[in-house]
Design a protein around this motif. Structure first.
Motif, PDB file in Angstrom:
ATOM      1  N   ALA A  63      -8.016   4.154   9.782  1.00 28.06           N
ATOM      2  CA  ALA A  63      -8.439   2.820   9.357  1.00 28.06           C
ATOM      3  C   ALA A  63      -9.884   2.580   9.764  1.00 28.06           C
ATOM      4  O   ALA A  63     -10.349   3.069  10.793  1.00 28.06           O
ATOM      5  N   GLY A 105      -4.133   2.500   2.260  1.00 25.69           N
ATOM      6  CA  GLY A 105      -4.434   1.700   3.426  1.00 25.69           C
ATOM      7  C   GLY A 105      -4.363   0.225   3.120  1.00 25.69           C
ATOM      8  O   GLY A 105      -4.307  -0.194   1.961  1.00 25.69           O
ATOM      9  N   HIS A 147      -8.723  -4.911  11.414  1.00 29.93           N
ATOM     10  CA  HIS A 147      -7.527  -5.428  10.743  1.00 29.93           C
ATOM     11  C   HIS A 147      -7.012  -4.485   9.653  1.00 29.93           C
ATOM     12  O   HIS A 147      -6.149  -4.866   8.859  1.00 29.93           O
ATOM     13  N   SER A 148      -7.539  -3.286   9.600  1.00 28.84           N
ATOM     14  CA  SER A 148      -7.096  -2.319   8.601  1.00 28.84           C
ATOM     15  C   SER A 148      -5.943  -1.480   9.137  1.00 28.84           C
ATOM     16  O   SER A 148      -5.783  -1.321  10.355  1.00 28.84           O
ATOM     17  N   ARG A 158       3.296   1.130   6.178  1.00 32.86           N
ATOM     18  CA  ARG A 158       2.049   0.921   6.911  1.00 32.86           C
ATOM     19  C   ARG A 158       2.212   1.309   8.385  1.00 32.86           C
ATOM     20  O   ARG A 158       3.256   1.063   8.977  1.00 32.86           O
ATOM     21  N   GLY A 209      -6.820  -2.596   3.721  1.00 27.48           N
ATOM     22  CA  GLY A 209      -8.210  -2.655   4.128  1.00 27.48           C
ATOM     23  C   GLY A 209      -8.847  -1.289   3.996  1.00 27.48           C
ATOM     24  O   GLY A 209      -8.267  -0.348   3.449  1.00 27.48           O
ATOM     25  N   ALA A 210     -10.053  -1.156   4.504  1.00 27.89           N
ATOM     26  CA  ALA A 210     -10.797   0.090   4.362  1.00 27.89           C
ATOM     27  C   ALA A 210     -10.202   1.201   5.226  1.00 27.89           C
ATOM     28  O   ALA A 210      -9.731   0.964   6.332  1.00 27.89           O
ATOM     29  N   PHE A 211     -10.211   2.408   4.679  1.00 30.61           N
ATOM     30  CA  PHE A 211      -9.747   3.574   5.435  1.00 30.61           C
ATOM     31  C   PHE A 211     -10.568   4.781   5.015  1.00 30.61           C
ATOM     32  O   PHE A 211     -11.314   4.741   4.025  1.00 30.61           O
ATOM     33  N   THR A 264     -10.238   1.975  -0.150  1.00 31.11           N
ATOM     34  CA  THR A 264      -9.959   0.565   0.095  1.00 31.11           C
ATOM     35  C   THR A 264      -8.473   0.322  -0.070  1.00 31.11           C
ATOM     36  O   THR A 264      -7.727   1.191  -0.531  1.00 31.11           O
ATOM     37  N   GLY A 265      -8.051  -0.891   0.294  1.00 34.02           N
ATOM     38  CA  GLY A 265      -6.627  -1.203   0.232  1.00 34.02           C
ATOM     39  C   GLY A 265      -6.042  -1.174  -1.157  1.00 34.02           C
ATOM     40  O   GLY A 265      -4.836  -1.051  -1.323  1.00 34.02           O
TER      41      GLY A 265
END
Length: 461
Positions: free
Chosen positions: A146, A91, A150-151, A159, A93-95, A110-111
């Protein structure tokens, strides 16, 4: 209402029939995910009553399926791949990864982390990149979602907005991107039209409306999980879709300015086919697709600019083309065609002559006749386009061609040169023609009225 909250009202219909290879039960006892340290990315000792899960399931039913569509937008399910091996996920950002269609959280990542989903029969598990940490085997599907405005989620390094659904099948793991249609179009229009110029805004708007219409015909307003698990492929089989990486501000603006607008004919949303360039005149469905029914809004229209006498799509780099086939490629084409028609044998007859047998009313090849020492072989234009491939395996660019030259050796054809115009099936909007018209000052409605005669631009609902 937050994005991602809309979609699962109709999955209940699948629960009784297990159409996606998983079973839904009206009640299941709470299952705790594997206890692995947060530093590794998997949530420790998370229960169904945690704050995180309450937030994640807001707007969902007791099985975790969405109860409404986000902000009124339709939701498309796009097949990305069927993987025979593991499915890599990550991801920006966080997923999180949820089990059983979104019922329980398995992994929080996390990313900077990479994970993969493994399959064992009808069950799956999530493991880290080194294979050291893994969740228990669970029934699918798994949902990669996500966690943040913004994830993004990612599969194989690409993506995507929305969610990834991974479902075990007989042949591997099916990867589907569940995404709001307007976000889906952001990954379609840049690839389908191939221009980012602000001066081409009217063409971009026309492409957005045509692509949205094509999508709406296949995606219902009230979300129901598709019987196959997806509505469309992310390839030329439907519409080419590249996810977030292909998005562009100019294209996004064109999509946003037409939000919700589709093509309508006699009150109904219509299929809006399109192709790269038409060569000067568009085709009708029966020219291209076996058994297709011609409809008024897909009549053949001229693409000639009256000011210049030349096609608007002349600016296409592939609008005029030649294709040369030597004897091995010609024989391969005949073997390919006969094989597709169920004929036995792996050797082709000696080719003596190639000629156009019949042309359609729009000037395209209706039939191509190949005379051989064993008799004549007749191919439709569509069959010829598919069978005649160059050394790289690419098909003919269109059926708008003529036999320009034959080379003969000892009474047989040793090579042939085809000369053609246009790129693609030629039905509906000519994309390069739309760009040419936009540059000539035509607005979006004028472009669409020309290529889809009798249609109007309006909202679907």
């Amino acid at each position: 209402m937050r994005a991602g909250e809309r979609w699962f009202r109709a999955v209940a219909a699948l629960c009784a029939t297990t159409l996606l290879g998983f079973s839904c039960s009206p009640h299941m006892a709470p299952i705790r995910p594997a206890a692995i340290t947060p530093a590794a990315g998997i949530v420790t000792d998370t229960s169904a009553g945690s704050v995180d899960l309450i937030e994640a399931f807001e707007g969902r039913d007791s099985r975790g399926y969405p109860t409404e569509n986000e902000a009124g937008d339709r939701v498309a399910w796009i097949a990305l791949a069927v993987k025979s091996g593991d499915v890599p996920i990550s991801g920006v950002g966080a997923f999180e990864v949820m089990e059983s269609g979104g019922r329980r959280q398995l992994v929080r990542g996390t990313g900077g982390e990479s994970w993969h989903i493994e399959r064992r029969g009808s069950t799956m598990r999530v493991a880290d990149a080194r294979g050291r940490d893994a969740t228990p085997w669970r029934p699918g599907p798994f949902v990669v979602r996500a966690r943040g405005a913004h994830s993004l989620v990612a599969h194989d390094g690409t993506r995507y907005r929305g969610e990834l659904w991974i479902t075990p099948t007989d042949s591997g793991l099916l990867v589907v991107n569940r995404v709001p249609v307007e976000d889906y179009l952001r990954g379609v229009v840049p690839l389908e039209l191939g221009t980012r110029s602000r001066g081409d805004a009217a063409a971009l708007q026309a492409q957005a409306i045509a692509a949205r219409s094509y999508t709406y015909v296949r995606v219902a307003s009230r979300e129901v999980v598709p019987l196959k698990g997806y509505h469309m492929y992310a390839t030329v089989q439907n519409q080419v879709y590249g996810g977030v990486a292909v998005e562009h501000a100019v294209v996004d603006a064109a999509i946003a300015s037409t939000s919700g607008l589709v093509l309508r004919f006699e009150g109904a949303v219509v299929d809006g086919p399109y192709s790269s360039s038409c060569g000067g005149r568009t085709a009708v469905p029966s020219d291209v697709w076996r058994g297709a029914r011609d409809v008024d809004y897909l009549n053949s229209v001229s693409d000639i600019d009256e000011r210049t006498g030349r096609p608007y799509c002349e600016i296409s780099p592939r609008n005029v083309w030649t294709a040369t086939f030597d004897e091995p490629l010609l024989r391969q084409a005949i073997v390919s065609h006969l094989g597709a028609r169920g004929s036995s044998g792996s050797t082709a007859p000696i080719i003596q002559k190639i000629s156009v047998g019949r042309r359609t009313a729009t000037g395209r090849v209706g039939t191509l006749v190949v005379n051989t020492d064993r008799g004549a072989v007749t191919l439709t234009g569509a069959d010829a386009r598919s069978a005649f491939r160059d050394a790289r395996g690419a098909t003919l660019l269109s059926t708008y061609f003529e036999v320009e030259r034959e080379t003969r050796v000892g009474g047989r054809v040793s090579a042939v040169v085809l000369k053609g115009a246009g790129h693609g099936h030629g039905v509906g909007m000519c994309q390069w023609g739309a760009i040419g018209r936009a540059r000539a000052g035509h607005d979006v409605r004028a472009i669409l009225r020309h290529y889809y005669p009798g249609t109007v631009v309006g909202f679907a609902e």
